[in-house]
Structure formats: C-alpha cells, structure tokens
Design a protein around this motif. Structure first.
Motif, PDB file in Angstrom:
ATOM      1  N   PHE A 165      81.933 118.266   8.273  1.00 35.09           N
ATOM      2  CA  PHE A 165      83.264 118.834   8.532  1.00 35.09           C
ATOM      3  C   PHE A 165      83.195 119.653   9.817  1.00 35.09           C
ATOM      4  CE2 PHE A 165      86.181 122.461   8.275  1.00 35.09           C
ATOM      5  CZ  PHE A 165      87.395 121.821   8.085  1.00 35.09           C
ATOM      6  N   ARG A 166      84.016 119.256  10.809  1.00 41.61           N
ATOM      7  CA  ARG A 166      83.997 119.948  12.096  1.00 41.61           C
ATOM      8  C   ARG A 166      85.421 120.210  12.566  1.00 41.61           C
ATOM      9  NH1 ARG A 166      80.829 116.002  11.731  1.00 41.61           N
ATOM     10  NH2 ARG A 166      82.223 114.490  12.716  1.00 41.61           N
ATOM     11  N   VAL A 167      85.679 121.443  12.991  1.00 41.33           N
ATOM     12  CA  VAL A 167      86.948 121.771  13.642  1.00 41.33           C
ATOM     13  C   VAL A 167      86.722 121.596  15.137  1.00 41.33           C
ATOM     14  CG1 VAL A 167      88.686 123.532  14.090  1.00 41.33           C
ATOM     15  CG2 VAL A 167      87.602 123.400  11.834  1.00 41.33           C
ATOM     16  N   VAL A 168      87.453 120.666  15.749  1.00 44.50           N
ATOM     17  CA  VAL A 168      87.268 120.339  17.160  1.00 44.50           C
ATOM     18  C   VAL A 168      88.296 121.056  18.041  1.00 44.50           C
ATOM     19  CG1 VAL A 168      87.189 118.455  18.847  1.00 44.50           C
ATOM     20  CG2 VAL A 168      86.231 118.123  16.552  1.00 44.50           C
ATOM     21  N   HIS A 169      89.526 121.181  17.578  1.00 42.44           N
ATOM     22  CA  HIS A 169      90.563 121.895  18.338  1.00 42.44           C
ATOM     23  C   HIS A 169      91.435 122.698  17.387  1.00 42.44           C
ATOM     24  CE1 HIS A 169      89.758 120.373  22.309  1.00 42.44           C
ATOM     25  NE2 HIS A 169      89.703 119.140  21.834  1.00 42.44           N
ATOM     26  N   TYR A 170      92.061 123.750  17.932  1.00 30.37           N
ATOM     27  CA  TYR A 170      92.938 124.598  17.131  1.00 30.37           C
ATOM     28  C   TYR A 170      94.080 125.127  17.988  1.00 30.37           C
ATOM     29  CZ  TYR A 170      91.187 128.747  19.471  1.00 30.37           C
ATOM     30  OH  TYR A 170      90.882 129.684  20.431  1.00 30.37           O
ATOM     31  N   SER A 171      95.124 125.577  17.323  1.00 28.16           N
ATOM     32  CA  SER A 171      96.236 126.264  17.963  1.00 28.16           C
ATOM     33  C   SER A 171      96.825 127.237  16.953  1.00 28.16           C
ATOM     34  CB  SER A 171      97.297 125.250  18.400  1.00 28.16           C
ATOM     35  OG  SER A 171      98.453 125.906  18.868  1.00 28.16           O
ATOM     36  N   LEU A 172      96.927 128.508  17.357  1.00 23.10           N
ATOM     37  CA  LEU A 172      97.532 129.530  16.515  1.00 23.10           C
ATOM     38  C   LEU A 172      98.981 129.705  16.929  1.00 23.10           C
ATOM     39  CD1 LEU A 172      94.770 132.302  16.654  1.00 23.10           C
ATOM     40  CD2 LEU A 172      95.005 130.437  15.013  1.00 23.10           C
ATOM     41  N   GLN A 173      99.883 129.597  15.977  1.00 21.51           N
ATOM     42  CA  GLN A 173     101.289 129.873  16.215  1.00 21.51           C
ATOM     43  C   GLN A 173     101.689 131.068  15.348  1.00 21.51           C
ATOM     44  OE1 GLN A 173     102.705 128.378  18.800  1.00 21.51           O
ATOM     45  NE2 GLN A 173     100.744 127.313  19.004  1.00 21.51           N
ATOM     46  N   GLY A 174     102.935 131.485  15.436  1.00 18.73           N
ATOM     47  CA  GLY A 174     103.347 132.698  14.734  1.00 18.73           C
ATOM     48  C   GLY A 174     102.984 132.728  13.263  1.00 18.73           C
ATOM     49  N   VAL A 206      99.013 119.626  19.473  1.00 16.60           N
ATOM     50  CA  VAL A 206      98.269 120.817  19.056  1.00 16.60           C
ATOM     51  C   VAL A 206      97.993 121.736  20.240  1.00 16.60           C
ATOM     52  CG1 VAL A 206      96.060 121.637  18.134  1.00 16.60           C
ATOM     53  CG2 VAL A 206      97.269 119.748  17.010  1.00 16.60           C
ATOM     54  N   LEU A 207      97.453 121.202  21.321  1.00 17.14           N
ATOM     55  CA  LEU A 207      97.051 122.037  22.447  1.00 17.14           C
ATOM     56  C   LEU A 207      98.229 122.581  23.246  1.00 17.14           C
ATOM     57  CD1 LEU A 207      93.973 119.980  23.667  1.00 17.14           C
ATOM     58  CD2 LEU A 207      93.994 122.029  22.220  1.00 17.14           C
ATOM     59  N   LEU A 208      99.370 121.903  23.197  1.00 10.34           N
ATOM     60  CA  LEU A 208     100.560 122.351  23.926  1.00 10.34           C
ATOM     61  C   LEU A 208     101.654 122.846  22.992  1.00 10.34           C
ATOM     62  CD1 LEU A 208     100.669 119.444  26.549  1.00 10.34           C
ATOM     63  CD2 LEU A 208      99.811 121.778  26.886  1.00 10.34           C
ATOM     64  N   ASN A 209     101.295 123.200  21.773  1.00 17.51           N
ATOM     65  CA  ASN A 209     102.284 123.592  20.774  1.00 17.51           C
ATOM     66  C   ASN A 209     103.057 124.834  21.183  1.00 17.51           C
ATOM     67  OD1 ASN A 209     102.899 124.694  17.647  1.00 17.51           O
ATOM     68  ND2 ASN A 209     103.050 122.491  17.994  1.00 17.51           N
ATOM     69  N   ALA A 210     102.417 125.753  21.901  1.00 17.82           N
ATOM     70  CA  ALA A 210     103.121 126.957  22.351  1.00 17.82           C
ATOM     71  C   ALA A 210     104.256 126.603  23.302  1.00 17.82           C
ATOM     72  CB  ALA A 210     102.145 127.915  23.024  1.00 17.82           C
ATOM     73  N   ARG A 211     104.073 125.561  24.125  1.00 20.77           N
ATOM     74  CA  ARG A 211     105.154 125.118  25.026  1.00 20.77           C
ATOM     75  C   ARG A 211     106.321 124.552  24.214  1.00 20.77           C
ATOM     76  NH1 ARG A 211     104.221 125.125  30.339  1.00 20.77           N
ATOM     77  NH2 ARG A 211     102.084 125.503  31.019  1.00 20.77           N
ATOM     78  N   HIS A 212     106.010 123.845  23.150  1.00 24.73           N
ATOM     79  CA  HIS A 212     107.037 123.294  22.257  1.00 24.73           C
ATOM     80  C   HIS A 212     107.879 124.434  21.674  1.00 24.73           C
ATOM     81  CE1 HIS A 212     108.724 120.876  18.951  1.00 24.73           C
ATOM     82  NE2 HIS A 212     108.275 121.807  18.140  1.00 24.73           N
ATOM     83  N   HIS A 213     107.217 125.488  21.170  1.00 27.18           N
ATOM     84  CA  HIS A 213     107.936 126.614  20.560  1.00 27.18           C
ATOM     85  C   HIS A 213     108.665 127.442  21.620  1.00 27.18           C
ATOM     86  CE1 HIS A 213     106.656 125.934  16.467  1.00 27.18           C
ATOM     87  NE2 HIS A 213     105.415 125.772  16.880  1.00 27.18           N
ATOM     88  N   ALA A 214     108.082 127.574  22.825  1.00 27.62           N
ATOM     89  CA  ALA A 214     108.749 128.317  23.901  1.00 27.62           C
ATOM     90  C   ALA A 214     110.055 127.642  24.283  1.00 27.62           C
ATOM     91  CB  ALA A 214     107.824 128.433  25.107  1.00 27.62           C
ATOM     92  N   GLY A 253     100.827 125.367  34.936  1.00 25.97           N
ATOM     93  CA  GLY A 253      99.389 125.521  34.755  1.00 25.97           C
ATOM     94  C   GLY A 253      98.993 126.521  33.688  1.00 25.97           C
ATOM     95  N   TRP A 254      99.987 127.136  33.019  1.00 29.39           N
ATOM     96  CA  TRP A 254      99.693 128.146  31.997  1.00 29.39           C
ATOM     97  C   TRP A 254      98.851 127.559  30.879  1.00 29.39           C
ATOM     98  CZ3 TRP A 254     101.270 128.535  26.798  1.00 29.39           C
ATOM     99  CH2 TRP A 254     101.026 129.782  26.191  1.00 29.39           C
ATOM    100  N   VAL A 255      97.810 128.269  30.486  1.00 27.71           N
ATOM    101  CA  VAL A 255      96.920 127.844  29.409  1.00 27.71           C
ATOM    102  C   VAL A 255      97.165 128.751  28.207  1.00 27.71           C
ATOM    103  CG1 VAL A 255      94.518 127.549  28.707  1.00 27.71           C
ATOM    104  CG2 VAL A 255      95.179 127.121  31.077  1.00 27.71           C
ATOM    105  N   ASP A 256      97.386 128.153  27.062  1.00 31.62           N
ATOM    106  CA  ASP A 256      97.632 128.938  25.845  1.00 31.62           C
ATOM    107  C   ASP A 256      96.339 129.618  25.416  1.00 31.62           C
ATOM    108  OD1 ASP A 256      98.431 130.038  23.475  1.00 31.62           O
ATOM    109  OD2 ASP A 256      98.853 128.139  22.476  1.00 31.62           O
ATOM    110  N   PRO A 257      96.283 130.948  25.453  1.00 30.70           N
ATOM    111  CA  PRO A 257      95.054 131.645  25.068  1.00 30.70           C
ATOM    112  C   PRO A 257      94.782 131.597  23.574  1.00 30.70           C
ATOM    113  CG  PRO A 257      96.790 133.233  25.472  1.00 30.70           C
ATOM    114  CD  PRO A 257      97.344 131.881  25.855  1.00 30.70           C
ATOM    115  N   TYR A 258      95.768 131.208  22.789  1.00 30.92           N
ATOM    116  CA  TYR A 258      95.604 131.144  21.338  1.00 30.92           C
ATOM    117  C   TYR A 258      95.372 129.710  20.871  1.00 30.92           C
ATOM    118  CZ  TYR A 258      97.176 135.920  21.665  1.00 30.92           C
ATOM    119  OH  TYR A 258      97.272 137.252  21.999  1.00 30.92           O
TER     120      TYR A 258
END
Length: 197
Positions: free
Chosen positions: A43-52, A115-123, A133-138
């Motif tokens: 079991f491996r977590v390869v990528h993540y994204s934290l949202q509200g 997943v990696l651009l989810n913050a842009r979706h919510h914004a 070029g903004w990178v989601d720090p979360y």
C-alpha cells in the motif's frame, strides 16, 4: 475490484464543523501520517491534495484487502493526530472512504490532473484567480515530474517543503509511473480541472 496494476483515486471527507485541512499545522500532521503509513510494500500513497473538508489520494495497493487495510491504518493515524491537534474527540471522517480504480492511461492522467490541480478547481468555483505557475502547497504537486512548463516554485515556503523531502512513495505501477503520459501527455500547471473524473 482493485487489481494491483491499477492505481486508485481515494477521497476521504471530514465531518462537518472542523477547521480547514489547508493549514500549515494540519499539513504537518498529514505529512507525518503519510510518511509513517503510506510507504508499505502492499500500500503506497503516491500523491495527495488537501482541501478544506476533504483529502484526495492517489494510491497503489496490492488488491482490495491491501487497500482497505492501508486506508484503515492511515485514517486511524490521521484521526488520532488531527483530533489531538483540534483538541477534540470523536469521529473525524464523515464516511469510510470513496475509492475508484484507474485502469487506463487517460483515467490516470485525468485523476492526476484532478488531484494535483484540485485547488484551482475550487478557486474557480469561488471566482478566485490564481497566479500563473502557482503550485498548491497543500498537495504533492511539487514532487510531480510530469508538468508541462515551469513551476512558480520560488516561494520560500515551497523551497522549505522541497528541502524536507518527498512525503509520498514513488509510483511502482506502469500506469502511475509512466503510462499516464499516453493518455494526453504532460499536464499544464495552470490547467483547471472540471468535475471529478
């Protein structure tokens, strides 16, 4: 069915009324949990994204049992640590988790993008505009090697995050490691994903 060759997009939602996951103190707790529980052989977590109020993961697991056990261990670890941080007791997650196996290069690419651009979706949903070029720090966007174009990763906090090292596991499946590129090629950092794939 969750074959070992298929990465899995997992979503976990918090119960209502909790602080946002997009806080530095919360991120430290989540990253520690990913380091401790997301690097197992099966079991491996390869990528993540934290949202509200939710967490997206892209994981690799050696089947349904490994996925279930891996997520159980990870969510228990997260619940204990986050409840301590929030100075509360009780259930942290609104439901067990939602999982979707990704079987084709296009499905995996769409999930990476989501997943990696989810913050842009919510914004966009809030009417906000993010810098080019903004990178989601979360998220694990900083450690993704499939971006098209340069990242705006010169902020001091992003450099500090990069120095701390990758908290997630490297992909081992062909689909998540390389095959996703056949589904449409590199992903633009400024892209805005639509609804969940």
């Amino acid at each position: 069915r969750f074959p070992a060759s298929a990465p899995v997009h997992v979503t976990v939602r918090l119960v209502a009324g909790l602080p946002s996951l997009r806080r530095t103190a919360v991120q430290r707790v989540v990253l520690a949990a990913l380091v401790a529980g997301g690097h197992r052989g099966d079991f491996r977590v390869v990528h993540y994204s934290l949202q509200g109020n939710h967490l997206h993961l892209l994981v690799e697991a050696a089947g349904a049992t490994a996925l279930s056990r891996g997520m159980q261990g990870l969510t228990i670890r997260l619940a204990r640590s986050l409840n301590k941080l929030f100075e509360r007791r009780g259930r942290l997650f609104a439901e067990r988790f939602h999982a979707r196996a990704l079987r084709t290069p296009r499905e995996v690419r769409n999930a990476l993008r989501y997943v990696l651009l989810n913050a842009r979706h919510h914004a966009l949903a809030r009417g906000a505009v993010l810098n080019p070029g903004w990178v989601d720090p979360y998220s694990s966007a900083l450690w993704f090697d499939g971006w098209k174009g340069a990242l705006g990763a010169d902020a001091p906090w992003l450099r500090a995050l990069a120095r701390a090292g990758r908290p997630t596991a490297a992909p081992r499946t062909w689909l998540l490691g390389h095959g996703w590129r056949r589904g449409g090629g590199p992903i633009a950092i400024d892209d805005v994903p639509g609804p969940a794939p």
